[in-house]
Design a protein around this motif. Structure first.
Motif, PDB file in Angstrom:
ATOM      1  N   ARG A  43      72.182  -8.623  41.573  1.00 38.96           N
ATOM      2  CA  ARG A  43      72.816  -9.374  40.480  1.00 38.96           C
ATOM      3  C   ARG A  43      71.779  -9.927  39.511  1.00 38.96           C
ATOM      4  N   GLU A  44      70.664 -10.392  40.034  1.00 37.19           N
ATOM      5  CA  GLU A  44      69.604 -10.905  39.170  1.00 37.19           C
ATOM      6  C   GLU A  44      69.090  -9.818  38.236  1.00 37.19           C
ATOM      7  N   ALA A  45      69.098  -8.567  38.706  1.00 39.12           N
ATOM      8  CA  ALA A  45      68.643  -7.438  37.891  1.00 39.12           C
ATOM      9  C   ALA A  45      69.751  -6.878  37.009  1.00 39.12           C
ATOM     10  N   GLY A  46      70.943  -7.448  37.077  1.00 45.32           N
ATOM     11  CA  GLY A  46      72.052  -6.971  36.265  1.00 45.32           C
ATOM     12  C   GLY A  46      72.676  -5.686  36.770  1.00 45.32           C
ATOM     13  N   LEU A  47      72.544  -5.408  38.060  1.00 48.30           N
ATOM     14  CA  LEU A  47      73.052  -4.166  38.630  1.00 48.30           C
ATOM     15  C   LEU A  47      74.339  -4.415  39.403  1.00 48.30           C
ATOM     16  N   GLY A  48      75.216  -3.419  39.389  1.00 49.27           N
ATOM     17  CA  GLY A  48      76.408  -3.473  40.210  1.00 49.27           C
ATOM     18  C   GLY A  48      76.079  -3.153  41.658  1.00 49.27           C
ATOM     19  N   ILE A  49      77.008  -3.457  42.539  1.00 52.96           N
ATOM     20  CA  ILE A  49      76.787  -3.262  43.978  1.00 52.96           C
ATOM     21  C   ILE A  49      77.962  -2.480  44.540  1.00 52.96           C
TER      22      ILE A  49
END
Length: 255
Positions: free
Chosen positions: A161-167
């Motif tokens: 989330r800190e990197a702006g990525l989905g999971i």
């Protein structure tokens, strides 16, 4: 069923982990522009045979696989992120390659994955790989006796989330030991302080994997390779980790 292993058994898993690490090191060294994915798989197969080990992948046929995997190595390129079935493809300059390898040494299994760029890298690919590695390191730090499984999952999700990525939660880490995939499942996101209490003797594979764009995936026509739904690139990092009285031990640590 969740198994806890004693010191002698973890020693055997450590031996398996060291071999898995050696194979991945050799594969990373071999990866280059023009190298065929089938050559990579053949290298891993030779090392397995020379060690007297057994592949965990050749006969592997879970419900999500179209047929037995048939190879000893997962090679996922660019928009492929997991379960990449080696095929007749020569690596090109700038390819993002993820390698996932597990095998059994004298009945004990270790599992690990690594990602790299072949040739000239794109900065965003290097950052994506670094993010999976940060997530893995953060998760390993939480693999302490007395912590909970959710602490590991939360650490991975927080980095993403800190990197702006989905999971994507369809595939994640898992127990490992006598077989490649066992309990517990280790999701790549979760709530801190929740879930299974972590005890010494638990051995798990922790494996964050992220995509630069969507978090949605689909299965390639080969019946195995998982690709991003929007063509964005993916990266994958994984280690087999034992929880000990003294904290986490990475059994597949590479030099």
């Amino acid at each position: 069923m969740i198994e806890l292993f004693n010191a002698a058994e973890i020693g055997r898993l450590r031996t398996a982990g060291q071999f898995v690490a050696q194979v991945l090191e050799a594969l990373r060294d071999a990866a280059d522009v023009g190298v065929n994915l089938l050559e990579m798989d053949a290298l891993a197969a030779r090392m397995i045979a020379e060690r007297g080990a057994e592949s965990c992948y050749v006969d592997y046929h879970p419900s999500f696989g179209a047929m037995p995997f048939g190879k000893v190595l997962c090679t996922s390129v660019n928009d492929a992120v997991l379960h990449g079935l080696p095929h007749d493809y020569r690596l090109q300059d700038g390819d993002l390659l993820s390698l996932d390898f597990a095998c059994s040494v004298e009945g004990w299994v270790a599992d690990s994955a690594t990602s790299l760029v072949v040739g000239t890298p794109r900065p965003e690919d290097l950052e994506l790989i670094a993010t999976t590695e940060r997530a893995l390191a953060a998760a390993i730090e939480q693999a302490q006796p007395g912590h909970r499984l959710g602490d590991i999952s939360h650490a991975i999700g927080s980095v993403a989330r800190e990197a702006g990525l989905g999971i994507n939660l369809q595939f994640g880490g898992h127990g490992v030991g006598r077989t490649m995939h066992g309990d517990p499942h280790v999701p790549n996101d979760g709530r801190a302080g929740r879930g299974l209490p972590l005890q010494p003797g638990l051995v798990i594979a922790i494996e964050p994997w992220f995509l630069l764009g969507t978090d949605e995936i689909y299965t390639d026509p080969d019946g195995w390779t998982l690709r991003s739904a929007d063509g964005s690139r993916g990266a994958h990092s994984e280690h087999t980790v034992a929880i000990t009285e003294d904290g986490p031990e990475v059994l597949t640590a590479r030099t």
